[in-house]
Design an enzyme around this catalytic site. Structure first.
Site, PDB file in Angstrom:
ATOM      1  N   THR A   1     -93.432 -23.456 -31.836  1.00 21.44           N
ATOM      2  CA  THR A   1     -92.864 -24.292 -30.788  1.00 21.44           C
ATOM      3  C   THR A   1     -91.485 -24.722 -31.269  1.00 21.44           C
ATOM      4  O   THR A   1     -91.326 -25.135 -32.416  1.00 21.44           O
ATOM      5  CB  THR A   1     -93.797 -25.491 -30.534  1.00 21.44           C
ATOM      6  OG1 THR A   1     -95.030 -24.966 -30.058  1.00 21.44           O
ATOM      7  CG2 THR A   1     -93.227 -26.448 -29.510  1.00 21.44           C
TER       8      THR A   1
ATOM      9  N   GLY B   1    -106.521 -29.771 -18.682  1.00 23.92           N
ATOM     10  CA  GLY B   1    -105.284 -29.159 -19.160  1.00 23.92           C
ATOM     11  C   GLY B   1    -105.133 -27.771 -18.575  1.00 23.92           C
ATOM     12  O   GLY B   1    -106.084 -27.195 -18.042  1.00 23.92           O
ATOM     13  N   LYS B   2    -103.929 -27.258 -18.722  1.00 26.23           N
ATOM     14  CA  LYS B   2    -103.626 -25.968 -18.101  1.00 26.23           C
ATOM     15  C   LYS B   2    -102.665 -25.213 -19.012  1.00 26.23           C
ATOM     16  O   LYS B   2    -101.649 -25.781 -19.421  1.00 26.23           O
ATOM     17  CB  LYS B   2    -102.944 -26.266 -16.768  1.00 26.23           C
ATOM     18  CG  LYS B   2    -102.836 -25.122 -15.813  1.00 26.23           C
ATOM     19  CD  LYS B   2    -102.375 -25.705 -14.474  1.00 26.23           C
ATOM     20  CE  LYS B   2    -102.111 -24.684 -13.408  1.00 26.23           C
ATOM     21  NZ  LYS B   2    -101.200 -23.634 -13.691  1.00 26.23           N
ATOM     22  N   GLY B   3    -103.000 -24.002 -19.350  1.00 22.98           N
ATOM     23  CA  GLY B   3    -102.081 -23.152 -20.096  1.00 22.98           C
ATOM     24  C   GLY B   3    -101.618 -22.028 -19.184  1.00 22.98           C
ATOM     25  O   GLY B   3    -101.894 -22.049 -17.995  1.00 22.98           O
TER      26      GLY B   3
ATOM     27  N   ASN C   1    -101.184 -30.349 -29.903  1.00 22.24           N
ATOM     28  CA  ASN C   1    -102.402 -29.597 -30.243  1.00 22.24           C
ATOM     29  C   ASN C   1    -103.380 -30.410 -31.085  1.00 22.24           C
ATOM     30  O   ASN C   1    -104.326 -29.873 -31.644  1.00 22.24           O
ATOM     31  CB  ASN C   1    -102.033 -28.298 -30.973  1.00 22.24           C
ATOM     32  CG  ASN C   1    -101.480 -27.265 -30.011  1.00 22.24           C
ATOM     33  OD1 ASN C   1    -101.688 -27.379 -28.798  1.00 22.24           O
ATOM     34  ND2 ASN C   1    -100.784 -26.273 -30.530  1.00 22.24           N
TER      35      ASN C   1
ATOM     36  N   ASP D   1     -99.240 -23.401 -35.245  1.00 22.09           N
ATOM     37  CA  ASP D   1     -98.745 -24.117 -34.061  1.00 22.09           C
ATOM     38  C   ASP D   1     -99.060 -25.611 -34.138  1.00 22.09           C
ATOM     39  O   ASP D   1     -99.460 -26.221 -33.143  1.00 22.09           O
ATOM     40  CB  ASP D   1     -99.326 -23.498 -32.779  1.00 22.09           C
ATOM     41  CG  ASP D   1     -98.510 -23.875 -31.543  1.00 22.09           C
ATOM     42  OD1 ASP D   1     -97.341 -24.302 -31.699  1.00 22.09           O
ATOM     43  OD2 ASP D   1     -99.032 -23.763 -30.420  1.00 22.09           O
TER      44      ASP D   1
ATOM     45  N   ASP E   1    -106.527 -25.381 -29.921  1.00 21.73           N
ATOM     46  CA  ASP E   1    -105.579 -24.342 -29.511  1.00 21.73           C
ATOM     47  C   ASP E   1    -105.222 -23.409 -30.675  1.00 21.73           C
ATOM     48  O   ASP E   1    -104.181 -23.557 -31.322  1.00 21.73           O
ATOM     49  CB  ASP E   1    -104.307 -24.998 -28.932  1.00 21.73           C
ATOM     50  CG  ASP E   1    -103.553 -24.007 -28.055  1.00 21.73           C
ATOM     51  OD1 ASP E   1    -103.999 -22.853 -27.964  1.00 21.73           O
ATOM     52  OD2 ASP E   1    -102.512 -24.375 -27.486  1.00 21.73           O
TER      53      ASP E   1
ATOM     54  N   GLY F   1    -104.972 -19.862 -18.572  1.00 20.69           N
ATOM     55  CA  GLY F   1    -106.258 -20.490 -18.283  1.00 20.69           C
ATOM     56  C   GLY F   1    -106.177 -21.980 -18.077  1.00 20.69           C
ATOM     57  O   GLY F   1    -105.095 -22.570 -18.086  1.00 20.69           O
TER      58      GLY F   1
ATOM     59  N   LYS G   1     -98.486 -29.344 -33.895  1.00 17.99           N
ATOM     60  CA  LYS G   1     -97.607 -30.270 -33.143  1.00 17.99           C
ATOM     61  C   LYS G   1     -98.531 -31.298 -32.504  1.00 17.99           C
ATOM     62  O   LYS G   1     -99.736 -31.039 -32.345  1.00 17.99           O
ATOM     63  CB  LYS G   1     -96.793 -29.526 -32.079  1.00 17.99           C
ATOM     64  CG  LYS G   1     -97.637 -28.745 -31.079  1.00 17.99           C
ATOM     65  CD  LYS G   1     -96.780 -28.010 -30.070  1.00 17.99           C
ATOM     66  CE  LYS G   1     -97.637 -27.094 -29.210  1.00 17.99           C
ATOM     67  NZ  LYS G   1     -96.905 -26.323 -28.226  1.00 17.99           N
TER      68      LYS G   1
HETATM   69  N1  LIG Z   1    -111.950 -30.009 -26.455  1.00 15.37           N
HETATM   70  C1  LIG Z   1    -111.121 -30.619 -25.617  1.00 15.37           C
HETATM   71  N2  LIG Z   1    -111.363 -31.882 -25.221  1.00 15.37           N
HETATM   72  C2  LIG Z   1    -110.535 -32.515 -24.376  1.00 15.37           C
HETATM   73  N3  LIG Z   1    -109.423 -31.947 -23.856  1.00 15.37           N
HETATM   74  C3  LIG Z   1    -109.130 -30.705 -24.194  1.00 15.37           C
HETATM   75  C4  LIG Z   1    -109.955 -29.969 -25.090  1.00 15.37           C
HETATM   76  N4  LIG Z   1    -109.400 -28.755 -25.272  1.00 15.37           N
HETATM   77  C5  LIG Z   1    -108.280 -28.738 -24.528  1.00 15.37           C
HETATM   78  N5  LIG Z   1    -108.107 -29.902 -23.874  1.00 15.37           N
HETATM   79  C6  LIG Z   1    -107.007 -30.252 -22.962  1.00 15.37           C
HETATM   80  O1  LIG Z   1    -106.488 -29.068 -22.386  1.00 15.37           O
HETATM   81  C7  LIG Z   1    -105.144 -28.861 -22.813  1.00 15.37           C
HETATM   82  C8  LIG Z   1    -104.883 -27.396 -22.966  1.00 15.37           C
HETATM   83  O2  LIG Z   1    -105.725 -26.895 -23.974  1.00 15.37           O
HETATM   84  P1  LIG Z   1    -105.299 -25.660 -24.858  1.00 15.37           P
HETATM   85  O3  LIG Z   1    -103.971 -25.954 -25.466  1.00 15.37           O
HETATM   86  O4  LIG Z   1    -106.412 -25.287 -25.752  1.00 15.37           O
HETATM   87  O5  LIG Z   1    -105.148 -24.576 -23.713  1.00 15.37           O
HETATM   88  P2  LIG Z   1    -104.213 -23.337 -23.646  1.00 15.37           P
HETATM   89  O6  LIG Z   1    -104.559 -22.632 -22.372  1.00 15.37           O
HETATM   90  O7  LIG Z   1    -104.358 -22.535 -24.901  1.00 15.37           O
HETATM   91  O8  LIG Z   1    -102.793 -23.989 -23.569  1.00 15.37           O
HETATM   92  P3  LIG Z   1    -101.438 -23.419 -24.145  1.00 15.37           P
HETATM   93  O9  LIG Z   1    -100.980 -22.367 -23.165  1.00 15.37           O
HETATM   94  O10 LIG Z   1    -100.576 -24.652 -24.183  1.00 15.37           O
HETATM   95  O11 LIG Z   1    -101.718 -22.849 -25.499  1.00 15.37           O
HETATM   96  C9  LIG Z   1    -105.007 -29.707 -24.067  1.00 15.37           C
HETATM   97  O12 LIG Z   1    -103.692 -30.086 -24.292  1.00 15.37           O
HETATM   98  C10 LIG Z   1    -105.883 -30.901 -23.743  1.00 15.37           C
HETATM   99  O13 LIG Z   1    -105.219 -31.792 -22.899  1.00 15.37           O
END
Ligand SMILES: Nc1ncnc2c1ncn2[C@@H]1O[C@H](COP(=O)(O)OP(=O)(O)OP(=O)(O)O)[C@@H](O)[C@H]1O
Length: 514
Positions: A335, A155-157, A278, A273, A291, A160, A275
């Site tokens: 959201t 995943g990608k936020g 998450n 948050d 998250d 990070g 949804k």
């Molecule tokens: N523990 C985990 N196990 C498997 N996949 C995960 C896990 N944590 C996160 N992911 C994957 O990574 C994605 C992004 O994680 P997360 O929402 O924590 O990151 P973020 O950088 O905070 O994203 P956002 O900007 O959306 O808040 C999740 O939607 C999921 O697909």
């Protein structure tokens, strides 16, 4: 940043999903943590509808990928796989962007006040939770980036990325979240990362993702977490016929979410948050909330109380509302389709926002869409503020039942515009658990139920068990071999990451926790 939330239509997937039920052996760690697990009307009329402001925010959304799930006997396997648009939460500067794009100043200040910085009433600013508890032991950091090998991006936020990694000496899979310090400073997200660490490090609950290690290097913060092999619940929902569940299924996930929110409130945190994006699915199919960067902690948390039950036949129940009573915050977070009216109004919000989002989630699980979704952001916000929830959506063609009156009553009471009259505003989770919708649910035994959707685990090692969005090739130059752990130096007064603790956490029941 708040984004549009339009979702696209269905596309075919190749095969019908069939697999043997997942093995529960990989879940023993979670089972063992159960020991410490705490379980122990009508809408307001808004006769006057003011002119709506225009919320012209740049679009910012990711496209969800397609993968399969196996349903247990409650469901018919899905033959179709939809594409889905993942909805993202607002960034700290969302309001700046909202109004920067507008020609005119924000209208109706009393209704649309979006404060950038939270104003939280703190009993003591100096309060800091101690991580260690009876069930979590903190140890000196025992790993570093080079202890792991990257397998793929999950995943990608915006600050990070999350990778599936394998620990070199044990071959165990983990999810590693890597946050760029530079991006966090640029986007004013440092406090959020510290809050996320605090929540993950202090939580020990089967429905909240487990943190094993956290550390920092010169450029990055690292969270090494339990890898949730079942992927995103959002994806699972999108793959359902009609993108929805039957009532029994919705009830199951709602109950697990309530248990997780109850735990967070008990520890003084508002989640803010909720949804489907998450909610992750453990290999066993049980949920794991993730998250926490929008969560807010009450410092210190209040003590739980006891309230009389609403029924003379039931014992008194725990009041978790009073654990977060001193927390009223004003940030514009959430959201779009899940945002509560009081957040849009900017008049301050409390733990009740979590119960509003629960109402939206249950509705979405039942109807495959959210209750106030409009053609655009303005319309959605307008509906959230002024329109009553309706149940006129035709139940999806595949749906086995139309929602019962108990289900509708619960949704209505959770989606009460007045937070003071919303279900959950008296004693928190207990209010919701005692609603007739949950009369057949045994909250204490949820972890032993067979979940409605069983993630398809294709390989014994779980590496291909992917129900995640399709990620673009990882263009990032992150080299785990070379990124060295650095202490958050105290003497550097300007170091905003000084409070990010480097540590290894052992949870009660982990094989090597002594
Ligand atoms: N523990 C985990 N196990 C498997 N996949 C995960 C896990 N944590 C996160 N992911 C994957 O990574 C994605 C992004 O994680 P997360 O929402 O924590 O990151 P973020 O950088 O905070 O994203 P956002 O900007 O959306 O808040 C999740 O939607 C999921 O697909």
């Amino acid at each position: 940043m708040i984004s549009s939330s339009t979702r696209t239509s269905d596309t075919e997937i190749e095969s019908v999903i069939t697999a043997p039920p997942p093995s529960y052996t990989a879940t023993t760690q979670v089972h063992s943590r159960l020991k410490s697990f705490f379980y122990p009307g009508t809408q307001s009329p808004y006769p006057h509808t003011p002119e709506l402001p225009s919320f012209n925010v740049p679009e910012d959304f990711d496209v969800a990928s397609q993968k399969g799930f196996k349903s247990n006997s409650w469901f018919t396997p899905s033959l179709k796989s939809p594409k889905g648009i993942r909805r993202v939460a607002s960034a700290p500067n969302a309001n700046k962007l909202l109004f920067a794009k507008q020609q005119q100043p924000p209208p109706t200040p009393s209704l649309y006040r979006h404060n950038e910085i939270s104003s939280v009433s703190l009993q003591s600013k100096a309060f800091r939770r101690t991580y260690s508890s009876a069930s979590i032991k903190i140890k000196k950091l025992q790993v570093g980036p080079s202890s792991f090998v990257k397998i793929r991006m999950l995943g990608k936020g915006d600050v990070g990325k999350v990778y599936m990694v394998k620990q070199k000496n044990t071959d165990k899979l983990f999810a590693m979240k890597v946050l760029s310090k530079r991006e966090m400073i640029k986007r004013n997200k440092v406090k959020r990362a510290l809050a996320e660490q605090e929540i993950l490090a202090t939580s020990n609950h089967p429905f909240i993702v487990t943190l094993y290690h956290s550390f920092q290097s010169q450029d990055n913060l690292y969270f090494v977490m339990e890898y949730c092999m079942g992927g995103e619940f959002f994806r699972a929902l999108q793959l359902r016929p009609g993108k929805c569940l039957n009532e029994e299924g919705a009830q199951f996930y709602a109950a697990e979410v309530i248990a997780a929110l109850e735990y967070l409130h008990l520890h003084g945190f508002i989640y803010r948050d909720l949804k489907p994006e998450n909610i992750l699915l453990h290999q066993s199919g049980h949920i794991m909330l993730t998250d926490f960067d929008l969560s807010k902690g009450s410092s210190p948390p209040g003590n739980p109380g006891v309230v009389k039950s609403t029924s003379p036949h039931l014992p008194p129940s725990i009041d978790t509302k009073c654990c977060v009573n001193n927390l009223r915050t004003n940030s514009f977070v959430g959201t779009e389709e899940y945002i509560a009216p009081e957040v849009i109004k900017g008049c301050g919000h409390t733990s009740s926002v979590d119960w509003w989002t629960l109402g939206v989630l249950i509705y979405e699980m039942m109807y495959g869409t959210t209750p106030f979704k409009g053609a655009n952001r303005n319309e959605t916000f307008h509906r959230v503020l002024f329109c009553d929830v309706t149940f006129s959506h035709q139940p999806a063609p595949y749906q086995q039942h139309t929602p019962t009156s108990n289900c509708k009553s619960l949704i209505r009471r959770l989606l009460h515009k007045d937070e003071a009259r919303r279900l959950g505003s008296r004693a928190g989770a207990s209010d919701i658990k005692s609603h007739p919708y949950f009369k057949t649910v045994n909250f204490a035994l949820l972890r032993h139920e067979v979940p409605p959707i069983l993630p398809l685990v294709q390989m014994p090692n779980g590496i291909d068990a992917i129900n995640f969005r399709k990620m673009p090739p990882d263009s990032c130059s992150l080299d785990l071999e070379r990124d060295l752990v650095t202490p958050g130096k105290k003497e550097e007064q300007t170091n905003p990451f000084e409070k990010f603790s480097s540590m290894t956490l052992y949870h009660e029941g982990d094989s090597d926790s002594d």
